[in-house]
Design a protein around this motif. Structure first.
Motif, PDB file in Angstrom:
ATOM      1  N   GLN A  44       0.830  -1.209   0.000  1.00 49.54           N
ATOM      2  CA  GLN A  44       0.000   0.000   0.000  1.00 49.54           C
ATOM      3  C   GLN A  44       0.867   1.262   0.000  1.00 49.54           C
ATOM      4  OE1 GLN A  44      -2.576   0.462   3.406  1.00 49.54           O
ATOM      5  NE2 GLN A  44      -3.802   2.051   2.438  1.00 49.54           N
ATOM      6  N   LYS A  45       1.950   1.258   0.764  1.00 49.28           N
ATOM      7  CA  LYS A  45       2.844   2.419   0.791  1.00 49.28           C
ATOM      8  C   LYS A  45       3.411   2.697  -0.596  1.00 49.28           C
ATOM      9  CE  LYS A  45       4.351   1.833   5.607  1.00 49.28           C
ATOM     10  NZ  LYS A  45       5.499   1.453   6.484  1.00 49.28           N
ATOM     11  N   GLY A  46       3.822   1.645  -1.283  1.00 51.98           N
ATOM     12  CA  GLY A  46       4.354   1.817  -2.636  1.00 51.98           C
ATOM     13  C   GLY A  46       3.303   2.335  -3.594  1.00 51.98           C
ATOM     14  N   ALA A  49       2.614   6.031  -2.926  1.00 53.34           N
ATOM     15  CA  ALA A  49       3.707   6.882  -3.423  1.00 53.34           C
ATOM     16  C   ALA A  49       3.622   7.051  -4.937  1.00 53.34           C
ATOM     17  CB  ALA A  49       5.054   6.280  -3.034  1.00 53.34           C
ATOM     18  N   ALA A  50       3.289   5.972  -5.648  1.00 51.76           N
ATOM     19  CA  ALA A  50       3.180   6.055  -7.101  1.00 51.76           C
ATOM     20  C   ALA A  50       1.991   6.909  -7.511  1.00 51.76           C
ATOM     21  CB  ALA A  50       3.045   4.658  -7.697  1.00 51.76           C
ATOM     22  N   LEU A  51       0.880   6.794  -6.762  1.00 47.27           N
ATOM     23  CA  LEU A  51      -0.329   7.541  -7.106  1.00 47.27           C
ATOM     24  C   LEU A  51      -0.106   9.048  -6.990  1.00 47.27           C
ATOM     25  CD1 LEU A  51      -3.352   6.733  -7.814  1.00 47.27           C
ATOM     26  CD2 LEU A  51      -3.855   7.529  -5.492  1.00 47.27           C
ATOM     27  N   GLU A  52       0.747   9.452  -6.054  1.00 45.09           N
ATOM     28  CA  GLU A  52       1.021  10.878  -5.852  1.00 45.09           C
ATOM     29  C   GLU A  52       1.653  11.518  -7.085  1.00 45.09           C
ATOM     30  OE1 GLU A  52       3.406  10.929  -2.346  1.00 45.09           O
ATOM     31  OE2 GLU A  52       1.701  10.640  -0.975  1.00 45.09           O
ATOM     32  N   LYS A  53       2.241  10.703  -7.956  1.00 46.17           N
ATOM     33  CA  LYS A  53       2.876  11.221  -9.164  1.00 46.17           C
ATOM     34  C   LYS A  53       1.945  11.196 -10.371  1.00 46.17           C
ATOM     35  CE  LYS A  53       7.527   9.943  -7.641  1.00 46.17           C
ATOM     36  NZ  LYS A  53       8.801   9.274  -7.999  1.00 46.17           N
ATOM     37  N   GLU A  54       0.763  10.663 -10.181  1.00 43.40           N
ATOM     38  CA  GLU A  54      -0.197  10.579 -11.279  1.00 43.40           C
ATOM     39  C   GLU A  54      -1.316  11.597 -11.065  1.00 43.40           C
ATOM     40  OE1 GLU A  54       0.574   8.740 -13.728  1.00 43.40           O
ATOM     41  OE2 GLU A  54       2.013   7.321 -12.863  1.00 43.40           O
ATOM     42  N   GLN A 271       7.868  -2.217  -4.190  1.00 44.37           N
ATOM     43  CA  GLN A 271       7.947  -2.094  -5.645  1.00 44.37           C
ATOM     44  C   GLN A 271       6.717  -2.678  -6.328  1.00 44.37           C
ATOM     45  OE1 GLN A 271      10.207  -0.522  -7.707  1.00 44.37           O
ATOM     46  NE2 GLN A 271      10.866   0.354  -5.760  1.00 44.37           N
ATOM     47  N   MET A 272       6.154  -3.735  -5.755  1.00 43.94           N
ATOM     48  CA  MET A 272       4.940  -4.302  -6.343  1.00 43.94           C
ATOM     49  C   MET A 272       3.815  -3.273  -6.346  1.00 43.94           C
ATOM     50  SD  MET A 272       4.621  -8.217  -5.020  1.00 43.94           S
ATOM     51  CE  MET A 272       6.065  -9.273  -4.959  1.00 43.94           C
ATOM     52  N   GLY A 273       3.654  -2.577  -5.219  1.00 42.51           N
ATOM     53  CA  GLY A 273       2.622  -1.549  -5.148  1.00 42.51           C
ATOM     54  C   GLY A 273       2.918  -0.374  -6.055  1.00 42.51           C
ATOM     55  N   TYR A 274       4.169   0.075  -6.018  1.00 43.09           N
ATOM     56  CA  TYR A 274       4.571   1.244  -6.808  1.00 43.09           C
ATOM     57  C   TYR A 274       4.447   0.958  -8.305  1.00 43.09           C
ATOM     58  CZ  TYR A 274       7.284   5.457  -7.902  1.00 43.09           C
ATOM     59  OH  TYR A 274       7.679   6.691  -8.374  1.00 43.09           O
ATOM     60  N   LYS A 275       5.053  -0.136  -8.735  1.00 43.25           N
ATOM     61  CA  LYS A 275       5.024  -0.468 -10.166  1.00 43.25           C
ATOM     62  C   LYS A 275       3.643  -0.958 -10.604  1.00 43.25           C
ATOM     63  CE  LYS A 275       9.949  -1.526 -10.618  1.00 43.25           C
ATOM     64  NZ  LYS A 275      10.969  -2.547 -10.965  1.00 43.25           N
ATOM     65  N   GLY A 276       2.868  -1.523  -9.660  1.00 41.14           N
ATOM     66  CA  GLY A 276       1.509  -1.934  -9.989  1.00 41.14           C
ATOM     67  C   GLY A 276       0.663  -0.750 -10.423  1.00 41.14           C
ATOM     68  N   LYS A 311      18.175  -2.709   3.124  1.00 43.82           N
ATOM     69  CA  LYS A 311      17.277  -1.637   3.568  1.00 43.82           C
ATOM     70  C   LYS A 311      16.297  -1.232   2.473  1.00 43.82           C
ATOM     71  CE  LYS A 311      20.276   0.274   7.153  1.00 43.82           C
ATOM     72  NZ  LYS A 311      21.118   1.414   7.588  1.00 43.82           N
ATOM     73  N   ASN A 312      16.647  -1.460   1.217  1.00 40.57           N
ATOM     74  CA  ASN A 312      15.752  -1.119   0.128  1.00 40.57           C
ATOM     75  C   ASN A 312      14.518  -2.018   0.061  1.00 40.57           C
ATOM     76  OD1 ASN A 312      17.221   1.027  -0.855  1.00 40.57           O
ATOM     77  ND2 ASN A 312      18.381  -0.194  -2.330  1.00 40.57           N
ATOM     78  N   VAL A 313      14.575  -3.200   0.721  1.00 42.72           N
ATOM     79  CA  VAL A 313      13.439  -4.123   0.657  1.00 42.72           C
ATOM     80  C   VAL A 313      12.813  -4.415   2.024  1.00 42.72           C
ATOM     81  CG1 VAL A 313      14.185  -5.250  -1.470  1.00 42.72           C
ATOM     82  CG2 VAL A 313      15.013  -6.132   0.716  1.00 42.72           C
TER      83      VAL A 313
END
Length: 315
Positions: A44-46, A49-54, A271-276, A311-313
């Motif tokens: 959900q966090k990812g 974050a992605a939605l904020e750019k759309e 990344q799954m959430g962000y790229k999804g 730390k990235n994952v």
């Protein structure tokens, strides 16, 4: 003839309207296996974050109370279709049960992007992209980590989660196949926790009691591995039996740090959430997307726990 021509034109226009891709903007429904897990909350966090750019999009995020509540997830997908969302990002809890609901989305011209788990072959035509860990490869990495630490012989146990889930088939299947091909280890289980931590704790405790000669144990997802770790600590066997876990929440990181669990395989859940979200927006906006995307996995142990790669994952 003129009347026929007018009807034909009207039918053609209606067909074009109904089969056209969605206009940009609107609601994106993110539907996951359960909301009661740090793993899915990291997804959900990812996504957020992605939605904020759309621009022009909103997001709803939901999932059943438990991963085994498959019917609830089916209803959530059907409800999203009925309210004509712009797109769906879905982590299917069952490879077969979700196919009819995803087909309804396809028939309604609503793009679907899968994350984490695959649908069965009968559903392949109904989604546009699949983003996931290569679960078979991840299971093999866990098996290699186990063999490296326990050796070629002895007895190990598999603590799994929901039988038949796409990720479980690949992950546990990959683990078992690698063990069989590269060692003479005897496997006990798998035991299925239904992704319930308390169930995994009790199952692990029982397995440890019934197999005092156990050399290693594998916990195949977050709640299962946490339950496994707690059982090892409660029975005083933490660090005495090689434990390999899966996913990377704070509990599992603590178990690695104190030696209860020797290694965890951590997926790119953020990344799954962000790229999804990025992928479903691309489909909505008529851009080409790959049919499959490997979001990766990192094996984390005490030596690399504080590295930038880990730390990235971790979450």
């Amino acid at each position: 003839m003129k009347k026929f021509s007018m009807l034909a034109v009207s039918a053609l226009l209606l067909t074009l309207f109904n089969t056209g891709a969605q206009a940009a903007g609107g609601e994106i429904a993110v539907i996951v296996k359960t909301v009661n897990s740090n793993y899915w909350q990291n997804v959900q966090k990812g996504a957020t974050a992605a939605l904020e750019k759309e621009k022009g999009y909103t997001m709803t995020f939901q999932g059943p109370a438990a991963e085994s509540d498959i019917a609830d997830e089916v209803n959530m997908v059907e409800n999203a279709v009925n309210r004509h969302v712009a797109g769906i990002v879905l982590a299917p809890s069952d490879p077969d049960a979700l196919v009819p609901a995803v087909k309804k989305a396809w028939e309604a011209h609503i793009p679907v992007v899968l994350i984490d788990s695959m649908l069965s072959d009968s559903g392949k035509q109904y989604y546009q992209s699949f983003l996931s860990t290569d679960n078979k490869k991840a299971g093999e990495l866990c098996a290699k980590a186990m063999i490296d630490r326990v050796g070629q012989t002895g007895k190990i146990a598999i603590m799994s989660y929901v039988p038949g889930a796409g990720s479980e088939i690949g992950r546990v299947g990959g683990f078992r196949e690698y063990i069989a091909a590269h060692s003479k280890l005897q496997v006990v289980g798998p035991f299925y926790s239904q992704s319930q931590m308390a169930t995994a704790l009790n199952q692990t405790t029982d397995t440890l009691s019934a197999n005092p000669d156990l050399k290693g144990i594998f916990g195949a997802n977050e709640p299962t591995a946490v339950g496994m770790g707690r059982a090892l600590k409660q029975t005083g066997k933490g660090g005495k039996i090689v434990a390999i876990g899966f996913d990377g929440n704070q509990d599992l990181q603590s178990f690695v740090r104190d030696g209860t669990i020797q290694a965890i395989a951590v997926q790119g859940s953020y990344q799954m959430g962000y790229k999804g979200i990025q992928t479903v927006v691309s489909v909505i906006e008529h851009k080409s997307v790959p049919k499959m995307v490997d979001t990766g996995v990192v094996v984390v142990d005490k030596q690399n726990l504080d590295s930038s790669e880990a730390k990235n994952v971790l979450y």
